[in-house]
Design a protein around this motif. Sequence first.
Motif, PDB file in Angstrom:
ATOM      1  N   ARG A  83       0.825  -1.209   0.000  1.00  0.00           N
ATOM      2  CA  ARG A  83       0.000   0.000   0.000  1.00  0.00           C
ATOM      3  C   ARG A  83       0.860   1.260   0.000  1.00  0.00           C
ATOM      4  N   TRP A  84       2.147   1.121   0.366  1.00  0.00           N
ATOM      5  CA  TRP A  84       3.050   2.268   0.405  1.00  0.00           C
ATOM      6  C   TRP A  84       3.930   2.370  -0.835  1.00  0.00           C
ATOM      7  N   GLY A  85       3.741   1.442  -1.771  1.00  0.00           N
ATOM      8  CA  GLY A  85       4.566   1.432  -2.964  1.00  0.00           C
ATOM      9  C   GLY A  85       5.508   0.245  -2.971  1.00  0.00           C
ATOM     10  N   LYS A  86       6.408   0.233  -3.916  1.00  0.00           N
ATOM     11  CA  LYS A  86       7.317  -0.901  -4.048  1.00  0.00           C
ATOM     12  C   LYS A  86       8.712  -0.625  -3.484  1.00  0.00           C
ATOM     13  N   PHE A  87       9.116   0.643  -3.376  1.00  0.00           N
ATOM     14  CA  PHE A  87      10.476   0.972  -2.967  1.00  0.00           C
ATOM     15  C   PHE A  87      10.561   1.549  -1.556  1.00  0.00           C
ATOM     16  N   ARG A  88       9.626   2.415  -1.194  1.00  0.00           N
ATOM     17  CA  ARG A  88       9.694   3.090   0.100  1.00  0.00           C
ATOM     18  C   ARG A  88       9.669   2.147   1.304  1.00  0.00           C
ATOM     19  N   PRO A  89       8.894   1.055   1.294  1.00  0.00           N
ATOM     20  CA  PRO A  89       8.836   0.219   2.499  1.00  0.00           C
ATOM     21  C   PRO A  89      10.193  -0.289   2.980  1.00  0.00           C
ATOM     22  N   TYR A  90      11.123  -0.513   2.066  1.00  0.00           N
ATOM     23  CA  TYR A  90      12.432  -1.028   2.476  1.00  0.00           C
ATOM     24  C   TYR A  90      13.173  -0.014   3.341  1.00  0.00           C
ATOM     25  N   LEU A  91      12.965   1.269   3.089  1.00  0.00           N
ATOM     26  CA  LEU A  91      13.620   2.295   3.901  1.00  0.00           C
ATOM     27  C   LEU A  91      13.155   2.235   5.344  1.00  0.00           C
TER      28      LEU A  91
END
Length: 252
Positions: A83-91
């Motif tokens: 729900r937060w996108g594909k890249f941002r959650p890893y941060l």
Amino acid sequence: MPATERPNDRLAVLGWGEKIGFGVGDLGFNLYWTTIASFLAAFYTDVFGISAAAAGTMLFVTKIVDACTDPVMGAVADRTRTRWGKFRPYLLLAGLPMAAAGVLTFTTPDLDDTGKLVWAYATYTVMMVLYTVLSTPYSALSGVMTARSQERTTLISVRFLFAFTGGALVNKYTLPLVAFFGNGDDARGWQLTMVLYGIAAALIFAFTFFSTRERFAPPPQQRTHPVQDIRDLLRNRPWLFLFALAMIIMRT
């Protein structure tokens, strides 16, 4: 088109709050990267007591592992759906594990020569894998924040400004911090300095997560299988040439 995407999202003009939120992320990365580049080899030889030859070989081998994990992480991140996108959650998710790995890498347990080398290989490899888990999605993030080329150029410019700032801060203050925290005990000083850097970096990555937004994603028909991505990469002669050149440069 994702449900949260609006027709004008692709050409969004970003505010300076979001630009700074994105760019400051590279300051967090340089709390690690500059420390590694400037001080890790000396730490291994002068504080941990590993021979220069063993430390050099270890750093070279782990760089090869790191080079192999980069495209794998790229394929994983590109297929992430949240729900937060594909890249941002890893941060958000990998910041604290990265901090822990950094502290362990700069920790000096009382081991024999073989044990020290095993510890160095294990902790540094884990730290670099987690660095890849963070840095690969971060590098791709600007591409999904806006499709405006001028805005993307500004994002990259702000990013490199913070990267330079982070590198300068690390080079200037790391050794004084080691002396301050260690009070004569360099091993403890390095460990506590990395605790400080790890907490600061994790907070910076969280700030980047909360202050940025992924506005669009590639259409589903562009998806490919990760194995096919790796095969395509191995057939890419310019990439193979640059990979080999990077290995030679790091070895020398």
